[in-house]
Design a protein around this motif. Structure first.
Motif, PDB file in Angstrom:
ATOM      1  N   THR A 102       0.893  -1.454  -0.169  1.00 26.76           N
ATOM      2  CA  THR A 102       0.068   0.093  -0.130  1.00 26.76           C
ATOM      3  C   THR A 102       0.819   0.960  -0.046  1.00 26.76           C
ATOM      4  O   THR A 102       0.952   2.427  -0.488  1.00 26.76           O
ATOM      5  CB  THR A 102      -1.142  -0.389   1.144  1.00 26.76           C
ATOM      6  OG1 THR A 102      -1.571  -1.327   1.179  1.00 26.76           O
ATOM      7  CG2 THR A 102      -1.861   1.184   1.148  1.00 26.76           C
ATOM      8  N   SER A 109      -1.065   0.172 -10.315  1.00 27.65           N
ATOM      9  CA  SER A 109      -2.556  -0.761  -9.483  1.00 27.65           C
ATOM     10  C   SER A 109      -1.615  -1.183  -8.289  1.00 27.65           C
ATOM     11  O   SER A 109      -0.624  -1.618  -8.528  1.00 27.65           O
ATOM     12  CB  SER A 109      -3.066  -1.163 -10.795  1.00 27.65           C
ATOM     13  OG  SER A 109      -4.138  -0.428 -11.817  1.00 27.65           O
ATOM     14  N   ARG A 156      -6.627  -2.478  -6.628  1.00 23.40           N
ATOM     15  CA  ARG A 156      -7.147  -0.724  -6.968  1.00 23.40           C
ATOM     16  C   ARG A 156      -7.040  -0.799  -8.058  1.00 23.40           C
ATOM     17  O   ARG A 156      -5.637  -1.188  -8.575  1.00 23.40           O
ATOM     18  CB  ARG A 156      -6.254   0.142  -6.192  1.00 23.40           C
ATOM     19  CG  ARG A 156      -6.879   0.399  -5.056  1.00 23.40           C
ATOM     20  CD  ARG A 156      -6.001   1.169  -4.367  1.00 23.40           C
ATOM     21  NE  ARG A 156      -6.699   1.457  -2.708  1.00 23.40           N
ATOM     22  CZ  ARG A 156      -7.646   2.191  -2.049  1.00 23.40           C
ATOM     23  NH1 ARG A 156      -8.082   3.329  -3.232  1.00 23.40           N
ATOM     24  NH2 ARG A 156      -8.112   2.734  -1.039  1.00 23.40           N
ATOM     25  N   ASP A 209      -9.238   4.373 -10.931  1.00 24.34           N
ATOM     26  CA  ASP A 209      -9.660   4.973 -10.095  1.00 24.34           C
ATOM     27  C   ASP A 209     -10.932   3.808  -9.182  1.00 24.34           C
ATOM     28  O   ASP A 209     -11.806   4.217  -8.177  1.00 24.34           O
ATOM     29  CB  ASP A 209     -10.631   5.863 -10.041  1.00 24.34           C
ATOM     30  CG  ASP A 209     -11.495   5.957 -11.636  1.00 24.34           C
ATOM     31  OD1 ASP A 209     -11.569   4.807 -12.249  1.00 24.34           O
ATOM     32  OD2 ASP A 209     -12.511   6.498 -12.592  1.00 24.34           O
ATOM     33  N   VAL A 215     -12.010   0.536  -6.814  1.00 24.90           N
ATOM     34  CA  VAL A 215     -11.153   0.139  -5.888  1.00 24.90           C
ATOM     35  C   VAL A 215     -12.664  -1.207  -5.859  1.00 24.90           C
ATOM     36  O   VAL A 215     -13.957  -0.946  -5.775  1.00 24.90           O
ATOM     37  CB  VAL A 215     -11.526   0.483  -4.357  1.00 24.90           C
ATOM     38  CG1 VAL A 215     -10.952  -0.386  -3.010  1.00 24.90           C
ATOM     39  CG2 VAL A 215     -10.731   2.051  -4.832  1.00 24.90           C
TER      40      VAL A 215
END
Length: 495
Positions: free
Chosen positions: A119, A134, A142, A145, A147
């Motif tokens: 992350t 990504s 992700r 845009d 999720v």
């Protein structure tokens, strides 16, 4: 994908039946088979896909790829190969037009820290610019845009290839992904190359699957053995398995350490409840994350970005806005925090991870504060770690509540029985098997001088009981308990 291309990729031992007029999508799940599907039968850890060949044919599969002489059919093309598991990854990439070739792929493996490192790396790449990353991992997918929920740390090869195709179509340039030991062993990452492989650490976990510590370590090492000469390996050399991971690795290696002079030596300048300050090569890095274990996670993300060509000064500027992953020492705050306990949620579900978090909180708490830990252990998983979790909790916590985690098919009370064997006889322990009740009770009884750690599930929004997933989020349960506690304090009611 043409039939000739399929045959060339499969390198078959034998081919029988008619050549198909059309090749539909590739699948290894017979439930997903449709007209003209290509079904590949894979021997799984629990289920053998060869058992479902007839079902796949009845649903319209035009090609079946299998091992040995499992099946023959005059109306369906049967391709026999030596090893379907090794083949499914390359085939999945081919069916999707080789999307992995258009991405720089960063794979992060280790027992603890994968999600935080992945992350952080994704957040840094987003912040610094020059890349459209990504993310695939434990918490979420992700893609641009969007999720999406993530059910596995590392998805199966067909889902991975489809996700990569979606990323390329969304103009992604980089993919940051967690790589579990199960995925490596089951060859889920076969069929594409990593630009960067990163090793966090190795501790007690997954021995129900790997059977021994040595096999667990060897499985992790396969990621680094498989890197090519143009790739980079980022290795935490303060972990005792760091040297083993780097041994004979063909990639370019970035070693780092906080304890000894090495390629890159790192220093913790400060570590407080406000965050971390590190120094690497004379450059200062500030992060909102706390704890020594997070110093390693932050450093790992920094060096991954360094391997990708970013300068330390650029990374340092971006780091202040990289908040890390949800459910990792995430604070639960009500609208009226005055006279409320400090409540934190963390994913720590191994002895090592729990020790990292509890030792950090023990160091950060004030003289007046008491540390209360609520934890359990997952069912149908490594049972040997259960008493070890108790030993860790006893070492650092002032108050202990043992509850259920994801009991799965096991009896929660029996899991707790095995956990409490790790406590000394005179240690005071509360056992409340219903997790919601355990959290509510702890918060209701606490005062403003209590720090409560709810460990084990972190970001998860479900609890798995008897084969079913029930909606459950530690953060939501804790927030409601804080609201109720605040209401009761104003009305004078006793919780």
């Amino acid at each position: 994908m043409t039939f000739n291309e399929l045959i060339k990729l499969c390198k078959p031992l034998d081919v029988s039946g008619p050549e198909p007029e059309k090749l539909g999508p590739l699948t290894q799940d017979s439930r997903e088979v449709g007209e003209d599907s290509v079904f590949i039968a894979v021997k799984g850890f629990e289920v053998d896909g060869h058992m479902f060949i007839e079902n796949a044919i009845s649903k319209g599969a035009s090609v079946v790829i299998c091992e040995d002489s499992y099946y023959s059919d005059e109306d369906v093309c049967i391709i026999e190969v030596a090893d379907t598991r090794s083949l499914v990854g390359p085939l999945a990439q081919a069916f999707e037009g080789y999307p992995a070739r258009e991405l720089k792929i960063i794979g992060i493996t280790g027992t603890n820290g994968k999600t935080t490192v992945a992350t952080l790396t994704w957040q840094l790449l987003m912040e610094m610019g020059g890349a459209r990353p990504s993310l695939l991992g434990t918490v979420a997918k992700r893609i641009d845009d969007k999720v999406l929920d993530s059910l596995l740390t590392t998805a199966d090869p067909i889902e991975l290839a489809r996700d990569m195709r979606s990323m390329v179509d969304a103009n992604s340039t980089h993919l940051v992904m967690e790589v579990s030991s199960h995925a490596i062993d089951q060859k889920r990452t076969a069929g594409f190359d990593f630009s960067v492989g990163a090793f966090t650490n190795l501790s007690h976990d997954h021995l129900d699957y790997h059977e021994s510590w040595q096999e667990y370590a060897k499985t992790k090492k396969k990621l680094f053995d498989g890197l090519n000469e143009d790739a980079w390996a980022v290795i935490n050399q303060d972990d005792e398995q760091g040297k083993f991971m780097a041994l004979d690795c063909p990639a370019q290696i970035i070693d780092f350490s906080f304890k000894k002079p090495i390629t890159y030596d790192c220093k913790v300048i400060s570590n407080s409840s406000e965050g971390l300050k590190l120094e690497i090569e004379g450059v200062e890095f500030e992060s909102p994350l706390v704890g020594t274990f997070n110093a390693y996670n932050v450093a790992e993300a920094i060096f991954i970005c360094k391997a990708l060509g970013y300068e330390f000064t650029t990374i340092a500027r971006a780091l202040a806005n990289a908040k890390g992953a949800a459910g990792r020492l995430e604070r639960v705050e009500s609208e009226h925090p005055e006279k409320q306990p400090t409540v934190l949620v963390d994913y720590a579900h191994t002895p090592d991870a729990l020790e990292n978090v509890l030792s950090t909180l023990s160091d950060l708490k004030t003289e007046k504060q008491k540390l209360h830990v609520i934890f359990g252990c997952g069912g149908d998983r490594d049972k040997t770690k259960r008493p070890k979790m108790a030993e860790v909790a006893e070492k650092f916590a002032d108050i202990i509540t043992v509850t259920s985690d994801n009991p799965r098919s096991e009896d929660p009370e029996e899991i707790i029985d095995q956990i409490v064997l790790g406590f000394n006889a005179d240690t005071e322990v509360s056992r409340i098997s219903v997790r919601k009740e355990a959290i509510e009770h702890a918060i209701a009884q606490a005062d403003e001088h209590t720090m409560i750690l709810i460990a084990g599930k972190g970001h998860e929004t479900y609890q798995e009981i008897k084969g079913k997933r029930h909606d459950f989020d530690d953060r939501k349960v804790a927030l409601e308990a804080l609201k109720k506690r605040n209401h009761n304090s104003k009305t004078g009611e006793v919780a």
